[in-house]
Scaffold this motif. Structure first.
Motif, short mmCIF file in Angstrom:
data_model
loop_
_atom_site.label_atom_id
_atom_site.label_comp_id
_atom_site.label_asym_id
_atom_site.label_seq_id
_atom_site.Cartn_x
_atom_site.Cartn_y
_atom_site.Cartn_z
N ALA A 76 63.17 14.79 -20.91
CA ALA A 76 62.36 13.70 -20.34
C ALA A 76 62.30 13.71 -18.81
N PRO A 77 63.44 13.82 -18.12
CA PRO A 77 63.37 13.73 -16.65
C PRO A 77 62.73 14.94 -15.98
N THR A 78 62.52 16.01 -16.69
CA THR A 78 61.88 17.18 -16.10
C THR A 78 60.37 17.00 -16.23
N ASP A 79 59.62 17.92 -15.67
CA ASP A 79 58.17 17.84 -15.83
C ASP A 79 57.68 18.82 -16.88
N ALA A 80 58.61 19.38 -17.66
CA ALA A 80 58.24 20.42 -18.62
C ALA A 80 57.26 19.89 -19.68
N THR A 81 56.38 20.76 -20.10
CA THR A 81 55.48 20.44 -21.20
C THR A 81 56.30 20.42 -22.49
N VAL A 82 56.03 19.42 -23.32
CA VAL A 82 56.78 19.30 -24.57
C VAL A 82 55.81 19.39 -25.74
N LEU A 83 56.20 20.12 -26.76
CA LEU A 83 55.39 20.20 -27.97
C LEU A 83 56.18 19.55 -29.10
N VAL A 84 55.68 18.43 -29.61
CA VAL A 84 56.38 17.71 -30.67
C VAL A 84 55.78 18.15 -32.00
N LEU A 85 56.65 18.65 -32.86
CA LEU A 85 56.20 19.20 -34.14
C LEU A 85 56.75 18.36 -35.28
N GLY A 86 55.99 18.22 -36.32
CA GLY A 86 56.50 17.48 -37.47
C GLY A 86 55.36 17.08 -38.38
N GLU A 87 55.74 16.82 -39.62
CA GLU A 87 54.75 16.38 -40.60
C GLU A 87 54.16 15.05 -40.18
N THR A 88 53.10 14.66 -40.85
CA THR A 88 52.47 13.38 -40.58
C THR A 88 53.48 12.23 -40.78
#
Ligand SMILES: Nc1ncnc2c1ncn2[C@@H]1O[C@H](COP(=O)(O)OP(=O)(O)OP(=O)(O)O)[C@@H](O)[C@H]1O
Ligand SMILES: [Mg+2]
Length: 360
Positions: free
Chosen positions: A45-57
């Motif tokens: 969270a505190p970084t500026d990194a791009t995050v890809l959140v994966l998971g079923e609906t």
């Protein structure tokens, strides 16, 4: 329900992210797998990194995206969500990057895009797998160079935006079949966070049930304080194809149905589990059928048009129709119909939630 306070940072402790969010949008659950995901949220969270959140609906991808924003230094700046599946592809570019007056027929005024609106904050690209191929280079550029032009504009705009993306699609598989650019995939996949499906963390169900009962009972001005143990057991055994959202909806119905202080589940409807399709023999025809079925399903059973299955397969619409007829492929009754329907999860569970509580 989960405790709001936790100073213990041991392996078993509730990650601070979850604890601090009790007042806002709480993230309920104490299973090992959810805790791992929340620890990753805390780290990234505190970084500026791009995050890809994966998971079923329904596993909580949007909840996690907001948690990342709220725990970042950008929390006082905008969190701008854009659902890439809900916006026609022809409008998506202008939605993301804005347009100048006269950029296209009907563009009567200048419009600011979501990336510009989010300056200093976070853009949440939901259903990122639905971004059309032709728009992907522009998205890659904003991720890498933080710059873009409005549609029909010549001035290059610079923005300071953090991107959190989410998908329930197999993006890597889409790269393999050239439906998603590999450079964009690697740029988005800098820090993936996978959310476990609910059936793999039944130990979270009790806390979630308490949380939702409390929430809905308060909203509906009801008083429910007894959750029978066999009810909890049935809920724990259920496979939850729609994950936490489905559980939330079931509890909402249960609260409506409860006439006294005991939680009453919706009546069980015994529905036969959908027949799983016969296993395709490993013949050329079988492989062809499975491939076409997958592409057609990913196109939400839309055959024609620029995002339809025929275009994806490089076939004429009529050719695909006759091919499907020959292969015996027809649209199931419950398939989404509209071109911009949200995609269906790739997980195809065999049971439905109200199939039979007791049978589990
Ligand atoms: N751990 C959790 N604690 C509390 N509520 C949760 C949790 N996970 C999900 N929810 C709730 O379940 C619902 C679905 O969550 P969310 O919209 O974040 O899922 P999603 O993964 O984005 O789903 P979809 O892929 O269908 O868009 C929301 O109402 C959310 O608040
Ligand atoms: Mg979502």
């Amino acid at each position: 329900m989960q405790s709001a306070q936790s100073s213990d940072r041991s392996e078993d402790s509730i990650p601070r992210i979850a604890a601090e969010r009790v007042a806002a949008r709480p993230i309920i659950g104490n299973s090992w797998s959810l805790r791992q995901a929340l620890k990753q949220v805390e780290i990234v969270a505190p970084t500026d990194a791009t995050v890809l959140v994966l998971g079923e609906t329904g596993t909580g991808k949007e909840l996690i995206a907001r948690a990342i924003h709220d725990a970042s230094g950008r929390s006082r700046r905008p969190f701008i969500k854009i659902n890439c599946a809900a916006i026609p592809s022809s409008l998506l570019e202008s939605e993301l990057f804005g347009h100048e007056r006269g950029a296209f027929t009907g563009a009567v005024a200048q419009r600011i895009g979501r990336f510009e609106l989010a300056d200093g904050g976070t853009v949440f690209l939901d259903e990122v797998g639905e971004i059309p191929l032709e728009l992907q280079p522009k998205l890659l550029r904003v991720l890498q160079e933080h710059e873009f032009e409005r549609l029909g504009g010549t001035r290059t705009l610079k923005v300071d935006v953090r991107v959190v993306a989410a998908t329930n699609r197999d993006l890597r598989g889409m790269v393999g079949t050239q439906r998603f650019r590999d450079d964009l995939y690697y740029r988005l996949n800098v820090f993936p966070i996978a959310l476990p499906p609910l059936r793999e963390r039944p130990e979270d169900i009790e806390a979630l049930v308490h949380h939702f009962v409390h929430q809905f009972a308060r909203r509906m001005n009801r008083h429910i304080d007894v959750i029978p143990s066999d009810t909890l057991e049935a809920l724990r055994r259920h496979p939850w194809p729609g994950n936490v959202r489905e559980l939330e909806n079931v509890i909402q119905r249960a609260v409506i149905l409860s006439t006294d202080a005991r939680l009453t589940l919706p009546p069980c409807r015994v529905e036969p589990a959908p027949q799983s399709p016969p296993k395709e023999p490993e013949t050329l025809k079988g492989v062809e059928r499975a491939f076409i079925a997958r592409v057609v399903e990913e196109a939400n059973w839309v055959i024609g048009g620029p995002r339809g299955a025929a275009a994806r397969l490089g076939l004429k619409r009529t050719t695909l129709h006759s091919l499907m007829k020959r292969l015996g492929l027809s649209r199931p009754l419950d398939a989404g119909g509209a071109e911009f329907d949200a995609p269906r999860s790739y997980h195809r569970p065999g049971q439905m939630y109200d199939e039979n509580w007791a049978a589990g």
